[in-house]
Design a protein around this motif. Sequence first.
Motif, PDB file in Angstrom:
ATOM      1  N   PRO A  99     -31.594 -42.337 -42.924  1.00 54.96           N
ATOM      2  CA  PRO A  99     -32.055 -43.290 -41.908  1.00 54.96           C
ATOM      3  C   PRO A  99     -32.613 -44.586 -42.501  1.00 54.96           C
ATOM      4  CG  PRO A  99     -33.629 -41.505 -42.137  1.00 54.96           C
ATOM      5  CD  PRO A  99     -32.448 -41.149 -42.994  1.00 54.96           C
ATOM      6  N   SER A 100     -32.903 -44.590 -43.796  1.00 51.69           N
ATOM      7  CA  SER A 100     -33.519 -45.773 -44.409  1.00 51.69           C
ATOM      8  C   SER A 100     -32.605 -46.993 -44.413  1.00 51.69           C
ATOM      9  CB  SER A 100     -33.961 -45.460 -45.845  1.00 51.69           C
ATOM     10  OG  SER A 100     -32.837 -45.227 -46.686  1.00 51.69           O
ATOM     11  N   ARG A 101     -31.337 -46.806 -44.274  1.00 48.79           N
ATOM     12  CA  ARG A 101     -30.395 -47.922 -44.304  1.00 48.79           C
ATOM     13  C   ARG A 101     -30.465 -48.792 -43.037  1.00 48.79           C
ATOM     14  NH1 ARG A 101     -24.662 -46.276 -44.998  1.00 48.79           N
ATOM     15  NH2 ARG A 101     -24.245 -48.386 -44.293  1.00 48.79           N
ATOM     16  N   PHE A 102     -30.922 -48.204 -41.927  1.00 47.94           N
ATOM     17  CA  PHE A 102     -30.921 -48.919 -40.661  1.00 47.94           C
ATOM     18  C   PHE A 102     -32.127 -49.831 -40.533  1.00 47.94           C
ATOM     19  CE2 PHE A 102     -28.412 -45.117 -40.094  1.00 47.94           C
ATOM     20  CZ  PHE A 102     -27.230 -45.665 -39.621  1.00 47.94           C
ATOM     21  N   ARG A 103     -31.941 -50.916 -39.777  1.00 50.71           N
ATOM     22  CA  ARG A 103     -33.028 -51.856 -39.560  1.00 50.71           C
ATOM     23  C   ARG A 103     -33.083 -52.215 -38.080  1.00 50.71           C
ATOM     24  NH1 ARG A 103     -28.891 -54.937 -39.737  1.00 50.71           N
ATOM     25  NH2 ARG A 103     -28.603 -57.105 -40.034  1.00 50.71           N
ATOM     26  N   PRO A 104     -34.311 -52.286 -37.547  1.00 50.90           N
ATOM     27  CA  PRO A 104     -34.429 -52.646 -36.127  1.00 50.90           C
ATOM     28  C   PRO A 104     -34.109 -54.131 -35.928  1.00 50.90           C
ATOM     29  CG  PRO A 104     -36.589 -52.440 -37.113  1.00 50.90           C
ATOM     30  CD  PRO A 104     -35.611 -52.038 -38.166  1.00 50.90           C
ATOM     31  N   VAL A 105     -33.306 -54.419 -34.916  1.00 49.56           N
ATOM     32  CA  VAL A 105     -32.965 -55.813 -34.603  1.00 49.56           C
ATOM     33  C   VAL A 105     -33.452 -56.226 -33.217  1.00 49.56           C
ATOM     34  CG1 VAL A 105     -30.997 -55.892 -36.193  1.00 49.56           C
ATOM     35  CG2 VAL A 105     -30.625 -55.208 -33.805  1.00 49.56           C
ATOM     36  N   ARG A 106     -33.943 -55.260 -32.428  1.00 52.48           N
ATOM     37  CA  ARG A 106     -34.497 -55.599 -31.114  1.00 52.48           C
ATOM     38  C   ARG A 106     -35.355 -54.452 -30.587  1.00 52.48           C
ATOM     39  NH1 ARG A 106     -29.476 -53.685 -29.855  1.00 52.48           N
ATOM     40  NH2 ARG A 106     -29.238 -52.470 -27.973  1.00 52.48           N
ATOM     41  N   ASN A 107     -36.165 -54.791 -29.606  1.00 51.72           N
ATOM     42  CA  ASN A 107     -36.961 -53.827 -28.858  1.00 51.72           C
ATOM     43  C   ASN A 107     -36.398 -53.763 -27.451  1.00 51.72           C
ATOM     44  OD1 ASN A 107     -39.388 -53.070 -30.566  1.00 51.72           O
ATOM     45  ND2 ASN A 107     -39.477 -55.289 -30.685  1.00 51.72           N
ATOM     46  N   TYR A 108     -36.432 -52.587 -26.862  1.00 49.01           N
ATOM     47  CA  TYR A 108     -35.971 -52.412 -25.493  1.00 49.01           C
ATOM     48  C   TYR A 108     -37.076 -51.743 -24.681  1.00 49.01           C
ATOM     49  CZ  TYR A 108     -33.398 -50.915 -21.414  1.00 49.01           C
ATOM     50  OH  TYR A 108     -33.010 -50.712 -20.128  1.00 49.01           O
ATOM     51  N   ALA A 109     -37.159 -52.065 -23.409  1.00 45.09           N
ATOM     52  CA  ALA A 109     -38.133 -51.498 -22.463  1.00 45.09           C
ATOM     53  C   ALA A 109     -39.560 -51.819 -22.893  1.00 45.09           C
ATOM     54  CB  ALA A 109     -37.918 -50.006 -22.271  1.00 45.09           C
ATOM     55  N   VAL A 110     -39.774 -53.080 -23.207  1.00 46.62           N
ATOM     56  CA  VAL A 110     -41.080 -53.516 -23.711  1.00 46.62           C
ATOM     57  C   VAL A 110     -42.190 -53.429 -22.672  1.00 46.62           C
ATOM     58  CG1 VAL A 110     -40.048 -54.943 -25.492  1.00 46.62           C
ATOM     59  CG2 VAL A 110     -40.598 -55.967 -23.281  1.00 46.62           C
ATOM     60  N   GLU A 111     -41.832 -53.204 -21.419  1.00 42.75           N
ATOM     61  CA  GLU A 111     -42.871 -53.030 -20.393  1.00 42.75           C
ATOM     62  C   GLU A 111     -43.694 -51.767 -20.657  1.00 42.75           C
ATOM     63  OE1 GLU A 111     -39.258 -50.811 -18.908  1.00 42.75           O
ATOM     64  OE2 GLU A 111     -39.585 -52.768 -19.859  1.00 42.75           O
ATOM     65  N   SER A 112     -43.164 -50.862 -21.492  1.00 44.45           N
ATOM     66  CA  SER A 112     -43.857 -49.606 -21.772  1.00 44.45           C
ATOM     67  C   SER A 112     -44.354 -49.493 -23.217  1.00 44.45           C
ATOM     68  CB  SER A 112     -42.917 -48.428 -21.507  1.00 44.45           C
ATOM     69  OG  SER A 112     -42.468 -48.422 -20.179  1.00 44.45           O
ATOM     70  N   TRP A 113     -44.249 -50.580 -23.973  1.00 43.82           N
ATOM     71  CA  TRP A 113     -44.677 -50.427 -25.364  1.00 43.82           C
ATOM     72  C   TRP A 113     -46.177 -50.412 -25.493  1.00 43.82           C
ATOM     73  CZ3 TRP A 113     -42.261 -55.122 -28.442  1.00 43.82           C
ATOM     74  CH2 TRP A 113     -42.861 -56.318 -28.064  1.00 43.82           C
ATOM     75  N   HIS A 114     -46.617 -49.807 -26.570  1.00 43.64           N
ATOM     76  CA  HIS A 114     -48.034 -49.674 -26.876  1.00 43.64           C
ATOM     77  C   HIS A 114     -48.321 -50.594 -28.061  1.00 43.64           C
ATOM     78  CE1 HIS A 114     -48.337 -46.267 -24.159  1.00 43.64           C
ATOM     79  NE2 HIS A 114     -47.184 -45.875 -24.655  1.00 43.64           N
ATOM     80  N   THR A 115     -48.920 -51.736 -27.775  1.00 37.68           N
ATOM     81  CA  THR A 115     -49.054 -52.781 -28.798  1.00 37.68           C
ATOM     82  C   THR A 115     -49.848 -52.334 -30.018  1.00 37.68           C
ATOM     83  OG1 THR A 115     -50.945 -53.711 -27.612  1.00 37.68           O
ATOM     84  CG2 THR A 115     -48.779 -54.675 -27.153  1.00 37.68           C
ATOM     85  N   ALA A 116     -50.765 -51.399 -29.886  1.00 35.63           N
ATOM     86  CA  ALA A 116     -51.533 -50.931 -31.039  1.00 35.63           C
ATOM     87  C   ALA A 116     -50.640 -50.252 -32.081  1.00 35.63           C
ATOM     88  CB  ALA A 116     -52.621 -49.965 -30.587  1.00 35.63           C
ATOM     89  N   TRP A 117     -49.451 -49.809 -31.674  1.00 35.21           N
ATOM     90  CA  TRP A 117     -48.547 -49.111 -32.581  1.00 35.21           C
ATOM     91  C   TRP A 117     -47.437 -50.001 -33.133  1.00 35.21           C
ATOM     92  CZ3 TRP A 117     -49.512 -44.278 -34.237  1.00 35.21           C
ATOM     93  CH2 TRP A 117     -50.474 -43.560 -33.540  1.00 35.21           C
ATOM     94  N   LEU A 118     -47.438 -51.280 -32.786  1.00 36.52           N
ATOM     95  CA  LEU A 118     -46.338 -52.148 -33.208  1.00 36.52           C
ATOM     96  C   LEU A 118     -46.416 -52.568 -34.672  1.00 36.52           C
ATOM     97  CD1 LEU A 118     -45.913 -54.391 -30.058  1.00 36.52           C
ATOM     98  CD2 LEU A 118     -44.626 -52.357 -30.714  1.00 36.52           C
ATOM     99  N   ASP A 119     -47.606 -52.829 -35.183  1.00 38.64           N
ATOM    100  CA  ASP A 119     -47.760 -53.241 -36.573  1.00 38.64           C
ATOM    101  C   ASP A 119     -48.862 -52.400 -37.202  1.00 38.64           C
ATOM    102  OD1 ASP A 119     -48.008 -54.413 -39.040  1.00 38.64           O
ATOM    103  OD2 ASP A 119     -48.395 -56.427 -38.292  1.00 38.64           O
ATOM    104  N   VAL A 120     -48.465 -51.445 -38.011  1.00 39.95           N
ATOM    105  CA  VAL A 120     -49.425 -50.514 -38.610  1.00 39.95           C
ATOM    106  C   VAL A 120     -49.592 -50.743 -40.115  1.00 39.95           C
ATOM    107  CG1 VAL A 120     -49.026 -48.756 -36.842  1.00 39.95           C
ATOM    108  CG2 VAL A 120     -47.635 -48.740 -38.928  1.00 39.95           C
TER     109      VAL A 120
END
Length: 147
Positions: A99-120
């Motif tokens: 799984p290390s080869r993959f990289r996130p290029v977008r977020n989906y359903a951001v109405e439900s994200w928990h901002t405290a967990w976005l940058d750890v």
Amino acid sequence: MAEQVTGGCMCGAKRYVATIADDDAYLCHCRMCQRWSGNVSIALKDMAKADVVWETPPDYFASSPIARRGFCAACGTALTFEFPDSDHLDLTVGSFDDPSRFRPVRNYAVESWHTAWLDVRGLEAMRSDENSNVVDRWMKACGKLPD
């Protein structure tokens, strides 16, 4: 250029070979994915269904009137999200053998994200092999640490 990669569930009962064109993935933050994964988001790789060959197909759960989710009934690993009437599906990034080869290029359903967990990145960090409590259990159970 397309490349074949492999993946599957934790216990090995469900295995696949996927032909991928790139390493792009995304994070889904919707409440259904949060509940399905037991986490605040899940990393997914959008794939053409025709580009995934299953050695043993996943078990399925109809998670809503419009979608189903593939998983392993033996070990519980979440494997896919798909609309039955679509020619695409999403494979869970964590189910790929690398799984290390993959990289996130977008977020989906951001109405439900928990901002405290976005940058750890600023949180305390510990390697699992530095936790003597866990290391001792692994060594007693099988004489080595897991991969």
